[in-house]
Design a protein around this motif. Sequence first.
Motif, PDB file in Angstrom:
ATOM      1  N   CYS A 116       0.996  -1.309  -0.359  1.00 41.02           N
ATOM      2  CA  CYS A 116      -0.402   0.078   0.149  1.00 41.02           C
ATOM      3  C   CYS A 116       0.830   1.030  -0.205  1.00 41.02           C
ATOM      4  N   VAL A 117       1.484   1.800   0.995  1.00 34.39           N
ATOM      5  CA  VAL A 117       2.914   2.476   0.972  1.00 34.39           C
ATOM      6  C   VAL A 117       3.658   2.403  -0.729  1.00 34.39           C
ATOM      7  N   LEU A 118       4.078   1.392  -1.381  1.00 39.16           N
ATOM      8  CA  LEU A 118       4.093   1.090  -2.604  1.00 39.16           C
ATOM      9  C   LEU A 118       3.450   2.818  -3.573  1.00 39.16           C
ATOM     10  N   GLY A 119       2.451   1.537  -3.380  1.00 33.55           N
ATOM     11  CA  GLY A 119       0.863   2.120  -4.374  1.00 33.55           C
ATOM     12  C   GLY A 119       1.160   3.679  -4.423  1.00 33.55           C
ATOM     13  N   LEU A 120       1.195   3.928  -3.114  1.00 34.00           N
ATOM     14  CA  LEU A 120       0.526   5.693  -2.822  1.00 34.00           C
ATOM     15  C   LEU A 120       1.853   6.321  -3.383  1.00 34.00           C
TER      16      LEU A 120
ATOM     17  N   LEU B 223      12.369   5.668   1.014  1.00 32.97           N
ATOM     18  CA  LEU B 223      11.973   4.389   0.273  1.00 32.97           C
ATOM     19  C   LEU B 223      13.142   3.085   0.678  1.00 32.97           C
ATOM     20  N   VAL B 224      14.166   3.700   0.880  1.00 30.05           N
ATOM     21  CA  VAL B 224      15.483   2.663   0.953  1.00 30.05           C
ATOM     22  C   VAL B 224      15.521   3.190   2.784  1.00 30.05           C
ATOM     23  N   ILE B 225      15.206   4.639   3.214  1.00 26.51           N
ATOM     24  CA  ILE B 225      15.348   4.708   4.371  1.00 26.51           C
ATOM     25  C   ILE B 225      14.476   3.621   5.244  1.00 26.51           C
ATOM     26  N   MET B 226      12.755   3.731   4.655  1.00 31.23           N
ATOM     27  CA  MET B 226      12.480   3.267   4.833  1.00 31.23           C
ATOM     28  C   MET B 226      12.304   1.723   5.208  1.00 31.23           C
TER      29      MET B 226
ATOM     30  N   THR C  91       6.532  -1.304  22.203  1.00 31.30           N
ATOM     31  CA  THR C  91       5.853  -1.884  20.696  1.00 31.30           C
ATOM     32  C   THR C  91       4.153  -1.274  20.694  1.00 31.30           C
ATOM     33  N   ARG C  92       3.220  -1.996  21.445  1.00 33.82           N
ATOM     34  CA  ARG C  92       1.867  -1.601  21.149  1.00 33.82           C
ATOM     35  C   ARG C  92       1.360   0.249  21.132  1.00 33.82           C
ATOM     36  N   ILE C  93       2.264   0.699  21.945  1.00 29.54           N
ATOM     37  CA  ILE C  93       1.695   2.025  21.830  1.00 29.54           C
ATOM     38  C   ILE C  93       2.568   2.688  20.933  1.00 29.54           C
ATOM     39  N   ALA C  94       3.703   3.116  20.583  1.00 30.49           N
ATOM     40  CA  ALA C  94       3.815   3.477  19.499  1.00 30.49           C
ATOM     41  C   ALA C  94       4.089   3.456  18.254  1.00 30.49           C
ATOM     42  N   GLY C  95       3.094   1.944  18.005  1.00 30.73           N
ATOM     43  CA  GLY C  95       2.529   1.610  16.253  1.00 30.73           C
ATOM     44  C   GLY C  95       1.255   2.331  16.718  1.00 30.73           C
ATOM     45  N   ALA C  96       0.505   2.339  17.747  1.00 31.68           N
ATOM     46  CA  ALA C  96      -1.005   2.614  17.637  1.00 31.68           C
ATOM     47  C   ALA C  96      -1.000   4.299  17.160  1.00 31.68           C
ATOM     48  N   GLY C  97      -0.014   5.399  18.120  1.00 33.53           N
ATOM     49  CA  GLY C  97       0.189   6.245  17.664  1.00 33.53           C
ATOM     50  C   GLY C  97       0.898   6.775  15.867  1.00 33.53           C
ATOM     51  N   LEU C  98       1.612   5.936  15.467  1.00 31.12           N
ATOM     52  CA  LEU C  98       2.004   5.954  14.128  1.00 31.12           C
ATOM     53  C   LEU C  98       0.928   5.356  13.343  1.00 31.12           C
ATOM     54  N   ALA C  99       0.686   4.369  13.522  1.00 30.11           N
ATOM     55  CA  ALA C  99      -0.849   4.357  12.930  1.00 30.11           C
ATOM     56  C   ALA C  99      -2.350   5.214  12.541  1.00 30.11           C
ATOM     57  N   CYS C 100      -2.203   5.735  13.736  1.00 38.59           N
ATOM     58  CA  CYS C 100      -3.801   6.701  13.923  1.00 38.59           C
ATOM     59  C   CYS C 100      -2.962   7.960  13.687  1.00 38.59           C
ATOM     60  N   ALA C 101      -1.528   8.214  13.659  1.00 35.86           N
ATOM     61  CA  ALA C 101      -1.464   9.472  13.061  1.00 35.86           C
ATOM     62  C   ALA C 101      -1.156  10.074  11.488  1.00 35.86           C
ATOM     63  N   PHE C 102      -0.515   8.747  10.957  1.00 33.00           N
ATOM     64  CA  PHE C 102      -0.439   8.856   9.232  1.00 33.00           C
ATOM     65  C   PHE C 102      -1.977   8.765   8.517  1.00 33.00           C
ATOM     66  N   GLY C 103      -2.848   8.006   9.364  1.00 27.35           N
ATOM     67  CA  GLY C 103      -4.153   7.929   8.764  1.00 27.35           C
ATOM     68  C   GLY C 103      -5.023   8.998   9.467  1.00 27.35           C
TER      69      GLY C 103
ATOM     70  N   GLY D  17       8.295   8.619   5.243  1.00 26.65           N
ATOM     71  CA  GLY D  17       9.153   7.106   5.494  1.00 26.65           C
ATOM     72  C   GLY D  17       9.917   7.142   6.059  1.00 26.65           C
ATOM     73  N   ILE D  18       9.767   7.421   7.477  1.00 28.25           N
ATOM     74  CA  ILE D  18      10.318   6.956   8.294  1.00 28.25           C
ATOM     75  C   ILE D  18       9.708   6.925   9.329  1.00 28.25           C
ATOM     76  N   ALA D  19       8.387   7.468   9.252  1.00 30.11           N
ATOM     77  CA  ALA D  19       7.635   6.430  10.249  1.00 30.11           C
ATOM     78  C   ALA D  19       6.548   5.890   9.665  1.00 30.11           C
ATOM     79  N   ALA D  20       6.865   5.305   8.257  1.00 26.64           N
ATOM     80  CA  ALA D  20       6.607   4.529   7.658  1.00 26.64           C
ATOM     81  C   ALA D  20       7.822   2.690   8.098  1.00 26.64           C
ATOM     82  N   GLY D  21       8.468   3.280   8.317  1.00 19.52           N
ATOM     83  CA  GLY D  21       9.823   2.481   8.232  1.00 19.52           C
ATOM     84  C   GLY D  21       9.340   1.927   9.831  1.00 19.52           C
ATOM     85  N   MET D  22       9.100   2.981  11.258  1.00 18.94           N
ATOM     86  CA  MET D  22       8.986   2.648  12.728  1.00 18.94           C
ATOM     87  C   MET D  22       7.970   1.954  12.233  1.00 18.94           C
TER      88      MET D  22
END
Length: 387
Positions: free
Chosen positions: A32-36, A74-77, A314-326, A361-366
């Motif tokens: 999906c990231v590559l598609g965007l 993309l490389v950084i990700m 992992t759980r807290i940071a992942g939720a924060g990154l996913a929701c901020a992205f969306g 890319g940094i956020a998606a990689g994380m």
Amino acid sequence: MTEMVFGTAPVRAGDPILPRWWRTLDKWSLACVLGLFAIGILLGLAASVPLAEKNNLPRFYYVQRQGLFGGMALVIMLVISMMPPRQIRRIGVMGFAAAFVLILLLPLIGEDHGKGATRWLSIAGISMQPSEFLKPGFVAICAWFMAAAQMVGGPPGRLYSFITAMAVVVLLALQPDFGQASLVLFSWLVMYFVAGAPMVLLLSVMGIAAAGGFFAYGASEHFARRINGFLSPEIDPRTQIGYATKAIQDGGFFGVGVGEGSVKWSLPDAHTDFIIAVAAEEYGTIMVLAVIALYCTIVVRSLLRLLRERDAFTRIAGAGLACAFGVQALINMGVAVRLLPAKGMTLPFVSYGGSSVIASGIAAGMLLALTRTRPQGELGEILRRGR
């Protein structure tokens, strides 16, 4: 393709890093990231040409730059997605510290680029927006604080995270950049909720944020002008919102045709903040729905994978990154269709901008790193083995 349909295989000890990374990665989110990114290049071929001609540059100058920055992103990700959570936390904290210092320097050496807000720095002829790089680091450091608070005898991490969030929100609001400040506050609320904060406290923070909005309306002409424009029953057809609204209406379901749109010649930010209007006009609602589906897939799949994770950070940071992205994508598209006041926020991986695409890319990689399948990472398996 088999692994994408039936799930990833368990990690085998001693695997080389690349096979192990590929086996544990959420391949649907990566796709999906590559598609965007591909859609961003496609839209850039149309949206950025008028700006290049206006600045007497080659027609595809900005598309080439977007490809260069996107390739770096993309490389950084991919590199970051191979890191373990502990290393993600370290680079996140260091990145936050660096971006925070740069934001403190903005009143002294920052530029506004004629947009009425001092948000950019020029380094070696390259313009960058520190707040874009602040967001993934902010999520990492606040998740670290909150996770530490759950340990026996741990520090008052929730209080530390609250102080950090308020400091960042105030600094961003002073630029003024109320869009990024709102996004930072939202991601903190999501993480605090995941960390087990009481609803009364969350509602209190939202009340404080609402009070801050009323204060900003009276104290900031920049903020008041955007709110008044949003609340006005009439849309000035000569404004960016007016052009974007007309473009979306003209596009219909299938669009007017590739390269046939006119809004890109009228909108100064057609290649950045209002790129979704270009997509709607030339490719129609079907393209907009495809973009929304890609963002939704990344967010939903990430949250579902995090439900199985037992590590607090992992759980807290992942939720924060996913929701901020969306939510960043939601805000950008909401502004274009006049559901939200103008924010000056890019569409991740789609809008033009070096700072935006590299920070994305940094956020998606994380996020990809934190949602990888890990041995004993699922609480349900541990409970079943204990029976």
